[in-house]
Design a protein around this motif. Structure first.
Motif, short mmCIF file in Angstrom:
data_model
loop_
_atom_site.label_atom_id
_atom_site.label_comp_id
_atom_site.label_asym_id
_atom_site.label_seq_id
_atom_site.Cartn_x
_atom_site.Cartn_y
_atom_site.Cartn_z
N TRP A 162 53.85 58.51 113.09
CA TRP A 162 54.83 59.59 113.23
C TRP A 162 55.93 59.45 112.19
O TRP A 162 56.29 60.42 111.52
N ALA A 163 56.45 58.24 112.03
CA ALA A 163 57.53 58.00 111.07
C ALA A 163 57.05 58.21 109.63
O ALA A 163 57.75 58.80 108.80
N ALA A 164 55.83 57.74 109.33
CA ALA A 164 55.30 57.86 107.97
C ALA A 164 55.11 59.33 107.59
O ALA A 164 55.44 59.74 106.47
N MET A 165 54.60 60.13 108.53
CA MET A 165 54.39 61.54 108.23
C MET A 165 55.70 62.30 108.12
O MET A 165 55.84 63.22 107.32
N LEU A 166 56.68 61.92 108.92
CA LEU A 166 58.00 62.55 108.80
C LEU A 166 58.60 62.28 107.42
O LEU A 166 59.16 63.19 106.79
N VAL A 167 58.46 61.05 106.94
CA VAL A 167 58.93 60.72 105.60
C VAL A 167 58.19 61.55 104.55
O VAL A 167 58.79 62.05 103.59
N GLY A 168 56.86 61.73 104.74
CA GLY A 168 56.07 62.53 103.81
C GLY A 168 56.52 63.98 103.77
O GLY A 168 56.62 64.58 102.70
N ILE A 169 56.82 64.56 104.93
CA ILE A 169 57.28 65.95 105.00
C ILE A 169 58.62 66.11 104.29
O ILE A 169 58.83 67.04 103.51
N ILE A 170 59.54 65.17 104.57
CA ILE A 170 60.85 65.22 103.91
C ILE A 170 60.70 65.09 102.40
O ILE A 170 61.35 65.80 101.63
N PHE A 171 59.81 64.18 101.96
CA PHE A 171 59.58 63.99 100.53
C PHE A 171 59.09 65.28 99.87
O PHE A 171 59.54 65.64 98.77
N LEU A 172 58.18 66.01 100.52
CA LEU A 172 57.64 67.23 99.94
C LEU A 172 58.72 68.30 99.79
O LEU A 172 58.77 69.01 98.78
N PHE A 173 59.61 68.41 100.77
CA PHE A 173 60.70 69.39 100.67
C PHE A 173 61.69 68.98 99.59
O PHE A 173 62.18 69.83 98.83
N VAL A 174 61.99 67.68 99.50
CA VAL A 174 62.91 67.20 98.47
C VAL A 174 62.31 67.41 97.08
O VAL A 174 63.00 67.83 96.14
N GLN A 175 61.00 67.12 96.94
CA GLN A 175 60.32 67.31 95.66
C GLN A 175 60.36 68.78 95.24
O GLN A 175 60.61 69.10 94.07
#
Length: 257
Positions: free
Chosen positions: A36-49
């Motif tokens: 859950w935490a890893a995917m949340l980080v991935g989602i945030i990274f995609l929006f930031v990118q």
């Protein structure tokens, strides 16, 4: 992105159910929390990118306003980024203040494309003289199908050929452009980095060469990106922006393969 979000939501449901004593045993919850935490980080990274790429290329457009390349009449050049997002202007050299962006029919199709649910993006090429917009004509289709507009007026359709009926399987990017008066074929053979657009009499309107994406900077622009050198012959039916738009959209289709 949406696929990642969907899996993240499933993990969230499992965690909520476990809170109420329903769901997986306690021993497996550590894995759920980590996922859950890893995917949340991935989602945030995609929006930031996405936001980073938008701001970076808007800044680059301002910096490149006065950049003039030594190009002959009918010659154009641009560098495509490794990642293309919405609202990201990409400079096309050869005319003053010319650039393109991804374009969409509506907000729903935009977010479906951003989320990688369906490929529903087109493109808009803008110069001081003309605006060319190429937009998907259908949401659910196996073959790419687009409508082409010049200065807001519909001028033709741009589609992938049928693999067997139209012998589209012979080409890497078997696109055709059909107008009221003529048909044009976009040709790019397998394992080649050269492309062309020809009319039904096999007269060539556009030729282009591209590079593989690499990390080296182009000497002319000091920028990185897949390089595209384009030459457009004097063709009277449409302005050169139309042929540039057709080529760029073909490259967008290539990047979705």
């Amino acid at each position: 992105m949406f696929r990642l979000m969907a899996i993240w939501l499933i993990f969230t449901v499992f965690i909520i159910l476990n809170t109420f004593g329903i769901g997986p045993v306690q021993e497996s919850m550590a894995v759920l929390y980590i996922g859950w935490a890893a995917m949340l980080v991935g989602i945030i990274f995609l929006f930031v990118q996405r936001r980073y790429m938008q701001n970076k290329y808007k800044k680059m457009m301002n910096e490149q306003q006065n950049t003039i390349l030594d190009l002959e009449r009918g010659e154009y050049f641009y560098q495509a980024p490794l990642v293309t997002v919405d609202d990201q202007p990409i400079k096309v050299h050869g005319k003053e203040d010319m650039h393109y962006k991804l374009s969409f029919n509506n907000s729903l199709q935009k977010w479906m494309s951003i989320g990688d649910v369906l490929s529903l993006n087109g493109m808009k090429l803008t110069s001081n003289d003309h605006e060319v917009e190429i937009l998907p004509s259908k949401m659910f289709t196996i073959r790419h199908k687009f409508k082409v507009f010049l200065d807001g007026n519909y001028i033709g359709r741009y589609e992938l050929k049928k693999l067997f009926k139209d012998k589209g399987i012979k080409e890497y990017l078997p696109l055709f452009f059909e107008t009221e008066n003529k048909n044009y074929d976009f040709t790019n053979k397998y394992a080649e980095l050269t492309s062309s657009i020809q009319d039904s009499e096999e007269d060539t309107v556009l030729t282009a060469n591209r590079s593989f994406f690499d990390l080296s900077s182009d000497k002319r622009t000091s920028r990185r990106g897949e390089k595209h050198d384009i030459h457009i012959k004097d063709e009277k039916e449409f302005p050169e922006e139309v042929w540039l738009g057709l080529y760029i959209q073909a490259m967008n289709v290539k990047n979705e393969k």
